[in-house]
Design a protein around this motif. Structure first.
Motif, PDB file in Angstrom:
ATOM      1  N   GLU A   1     -11.159   1.683  -4.310  1.00 63.70           N
ATOM      2  CA  GLU A   1      -9.697   2.303  -4.177  1.00 63.70           C
ATOM      3  C   GLU A   1      -8.841   1.353  -3.287  1.00 63.70           C
ATOM      4  O   GLU A   1      -7.571   0.996  -3.388  1.00 63.70           O
ATOM      5  N   GLN A   2      -9.345   0.904  -2.172  1.00 63.92           N
ATOM      6  CA  GLN A   2      -8.992   0.279  -1.108  1.00 63.92           C
ATOM      7  C   GLN A   2      -8.622  -1.284  -1.541  1.00 63.92           C
ATOM      8  O   GLN A   2      -7.939  -2.062  -1.059  1.00 63.92           O
ATOM      9  N   TYR A   3      -9.462  -1.739  -2.188  1.00 65.44           N
ATOM     10  CA  TYR A   3      -9.534  -3.336  -2.486  1.00 65.44           C
ATOM     11  C   TYR A   3      -9.044  -3.554  -3.862  1.00 65.44           C
ATOM     12  O   TYR A   3      -8.219  -4.699  -3.882  1.00 65.44           O
ATOM     13  N   SER A   4      -9.318  -2.946  -4.656  1.00 66.68           N
ATOM     14  CA  SER A   4      -8.928  -3.221  -6.249  1.00 66.68           C
ATOM     15  C   SER A   4      -7.739  -2.467  -6.847  1.00 66.68           C
ATOM     16  O   SER A   4      -7.224  -2.682  -7.872  1.00 66.68           O
ATOM     17  N   HIS A   5      -7.315  -1.386  -5.998  1.00 66.95           N
ATOM     18  CA  HIS A   5      -6.534  -0.279  -6.658  1.00 66.95           C
ATOM     19  C   HIS A   5      -5.263  -0.476  -5.711  1.00 66.95           C
ATOM     20  O   HIS A   5      -4.133  -0.769  -6.342  1.00 66.95           O
ATOM     21  N   GLU A   6      -5.316  -0.001  -4.527  1.00 68.61           N
ATOM     22  CA  GLU A   6      -4.137   0.260  -3.657  1.00 68.61           C
ATOM     23  C   GLU A   6      -3.376  -0.882  -3.377  1.00 68.61           C
ATOM     24  O   GLU A   6      -2.196  -0.887  -3.375  1.00 68.61           O
ATOM     25  N   PRO A   7      -4.096  -2.116  -3.167  1.00 67.86           N
ATOM     26  CA  PRO A   7      -3.304  -3.490  -2.921  1.00 67.86           C
ATOM     27  C   PRO A   7      -2.147  -3.769  -3.865  1.00 67.86           C
ATOM     28  O   PRO A   7      -1.321  -4.501  -3.782  1.00 67.86           O
ATOM     29  N   TYR A   8      -2.460  -3.209  -5.096  1.00 64.98           N
ATOM     30  CA  TYR A   8      -1.558  -3.475  -6.238  1.00 64.98           C
ATOM     31  C   TYR A   8      -0.616  -2.297  -6.631  1.00 64.98           C
ATOM     32  O   TYR A   8       0.375  -2.365  -6.478  1.00 64.98           O
ATOM     33  N   ILE A   9      -1.402  -1.166  -6.914  1.00 64.94           N
ATOM     34  CA  ILE A   9      -0.493   0.114  -7.371  1.00 64.94           C
ATOM     35  C   ILE A   9       0.372   0.690  -6.121  1.00 64.94           C
ATOM     36  O   ILE A   9       1.423   0.840  -6.280  1.00 64.94           O
ATOM     37  N   ALA A  10      -0.161   0.656  -4.923  1.00 67.85           N
ATOM     38  CA  ALA A  10       0.545   1.064  -4.016  1.00 67.85           C
ATOM     39  C   ALA A  10       1.667  -0.009  -3.315  1.00 67.85           C
ATOM     40  O   ALA A  10       2.712   0.329  -2.977  1.00 67.85           O
ATOM     41  N   VAL A  11       1.116  -1.160  -3.309  1.00 69.84           N
ATOM     42  CA  VAL A  11       2.087  -2.141  -2.931  1.00 69.84           C
ATOM     43  C   VAL A  11       3.242  -2.468  -3.889  1.00 69.84           C
ATOM     44  O   VAL A  11       4.573  -2.662  -3.610  1.00 69.84           O
ATOM     45  N   ALA A  12       2.876  -2.224  -5.028  1.00 64.89           N
ATOM     46  CA  ALA A  12       4.189  -2.318  -6.036  1.00 64.89           C
ATOM     47  C   ALA A  12       5.066  -1.056  -5.887  1.00 64.89           C
ATOM     48  O   ALA A  12       6.433  -1.567  -5.818  1.00 64.89           O
ATOM     49  N   ARG A  13       4.551   0.132  -5.686  1.00 66.97           N
ATOM     50  CA  ARG A  13       5.608   1.043  -5.229  1.00 66.97           C
ATOM     51  C   ARG A  13       6.317   0.835  -4.084  1.00 66.97           C
ATOM     52  O   ARG A  13       7.448   1.289  -3.841  1.00 66.97           O
ATOM     53  N   PHE A  14       5.500   0.342  -3.023  1.00 67.34           N
ATOM     54  CA  PHE A  14       6.170   0.246  -1.628  1.00 67.34           C
ATOM     55  C   PHE A  14       7.618  -0.915  -2.107  1.00 67.34           C
ATOM     56  O   PHE A  14       8.415  -0.708  -1.402  1.00 67.34           O
ATOM     57  N   ILE A  15       7.163  -2.156  -2.633  1.00 69.29           N
ATOM     58  CA  ILE A  15       8.066  -2.940  -2.763  1.00 69.29           C
ATOM     59  C   ILE A  15       9.300  -2.126  -3.543  1.00 69.29           C
ATOM     60  O   ILE A  15      10.602  -2.469  -3.304  1.00 69.29           O
ATOM     61  N   CYS A  16       8.944  -1.601  -4.451  1.00 66.53           N
ATOM     62  CA  CYS A  16      10.164  -0.698  -5.358  1.00 66.53           C
ATOM     63  C   CYS A  16      11.095   0.236  -4.551  1.00 66.53           C
ATOM     64  O   CYS A  16      12.277   0.187  -4.762  1.00 66.53           O
ATOM     65  N   GLY A  17      10.394   0.927  -3.620  1.00 60.03           N
ATOM     66  CA  GLY A  17      10.927   1.922  -3.061  1.00 60.03           C
ATOM     67  C   GLY A  17      11.572   1.897  -1.692  1.00 60.03           C
ATOM     68  O   GLY A  17      12.384   2.254  -1.250  1.00 60.03           O
TER      69      GLY A  17
END
Lengths: 212, 212
Positions: free
Chosen positions: A97-113
């Motif tokens: 989750e912290q290496y292969s998931h969050e850096p993409y899915i959470a970061v995309a969300r952060f950039i959008c919002g």
């Protein structure tokens, strides 16, 4: 216990969700991670890495890193199996989750919002979304033959993976191709004591809506 | 037990180092992570995330994610404390390593040694090096008042952080500003059963030398 956290952050919500499901008492101190509040001298003195969530015990000791907090809180409860191999697999998913998931899915969300609509960081979105979908595909494959990520029962690996998967759409990553992931999200929402993550504020929601 | 790993990978070397220090028997199967060998159908069937290291037990069960492997191997040994709070802090450092350290320090090294000298990815190096130095500064601050990252003794959080810190220079990240980190690296090298990471091959070493 005090939790320092930013309510619309999935990493922070993990801690809130587990504490609620455990029925533990805690105090929540809101610390925004988008305005420098985690980089003040006072905060850095407690967490030199300048991030939330951070839990602080009544004697002043602190623990950081969302998944390490989950693991510590869950020890000895039904949210972490006793079986060593199942525990190892749960931890493996939490590192995934912290290496292969969050850096993409959470970061995309952060950039959008949480960045302006003309931010140069928006150029990162196509790659982030592609890698986010790769992470979801790995989850989908697991869920084709398993109900949960924490061994035989719902537990902390599910809490960890739920947080940002449930709001992947905020970053423009749809779940249409991942029916097992969608069914698992619904199972998580049905667990006892479940609480949803607070919605982003209106500014962030408007940006998310306008990010396509 | 079989370890599938790429010898010059720090994530893979973590597993080798701990197995050597534990005196465990294992078989090492070399799997390059720079030529698609972790993306073959046969490999993906075992690890859908397509990464090494991966350990495979004699009954066919597999465990992935370097730090989850370390945690599983160390359980019940002196490389992981018994005290719950110390265990939590060790795990916190291991999540720090995978989220705030490896994606910068290891990736800078990978770009320098394992991509062509004209790779467009080399444009990422300045940011990776800056963030890598931020991670080292967090470690330096901890080491100003602690000898180890795994509670009172050397253990798996030290193994996890040692791997890429020791070769940060390969990515152009010097340790001159981090004297406590340098002293800690030397303490790790002096632990019983320590084995160094195999050097990159001559092609990679030449690229590293030419990356400045």
């Amino acid at each position: 216990m005090t939790v320092h956290g930013f309510s619309p952050s999935g990493n922070c919500h993990k801690v809130r969700l587990l504490l609620e499901q455990l029925g533990r008492e805690y105090r929540w101190v809101e610390v925004r991670s988008d305005d420098g509040s985690t980089r003040t001298p006072g905060f850095i003195a407690k967490n030199p890495n300048g991030k939330v969530p951070m839990i602080e015990l009544d004697d002043g000791r602190v623990l950081v890193e969302s998944n390490a907090i989950l693991h510590w809180l869950a020890e000895g409860t039904g949210y972490l199996p006793d079986d060593p191999w199942q525990r190892a697999q749960a931890l493996s998913w939490m590192f995934f989750e912290q290496y292969s998931h969050e850096p993409y899915i959470a970061v995309a969300r952060f950039i959008c919002g949480w960045t302006p609509l003309d931010s140069p960081r928006r150029a990162e979105l196509p790659v982030l979304r592609e890698r986010g979908r790769m992470a979801l595909a790995v989850m989908e494959r697991h869920l084709q033959s398993h109900d949960w990520f924490t061994g035989a029962r719902y537990g902390i690996a599910d809490v960890a993976l739920f947080a940002y998967t449930d709001v992947a759409g905020h970053g423009g990553i749809g779940l249409d191709q991942f029916p097992c992931v969608q069914a698992w999200l619904e199972r998580v929402r049905s667990t006892p004591g479940f609480v949803p993550m607070p919605a982003p504020d209106t500014v962030a929601m408007r940006r998310i809506d306008e990010s396509g």
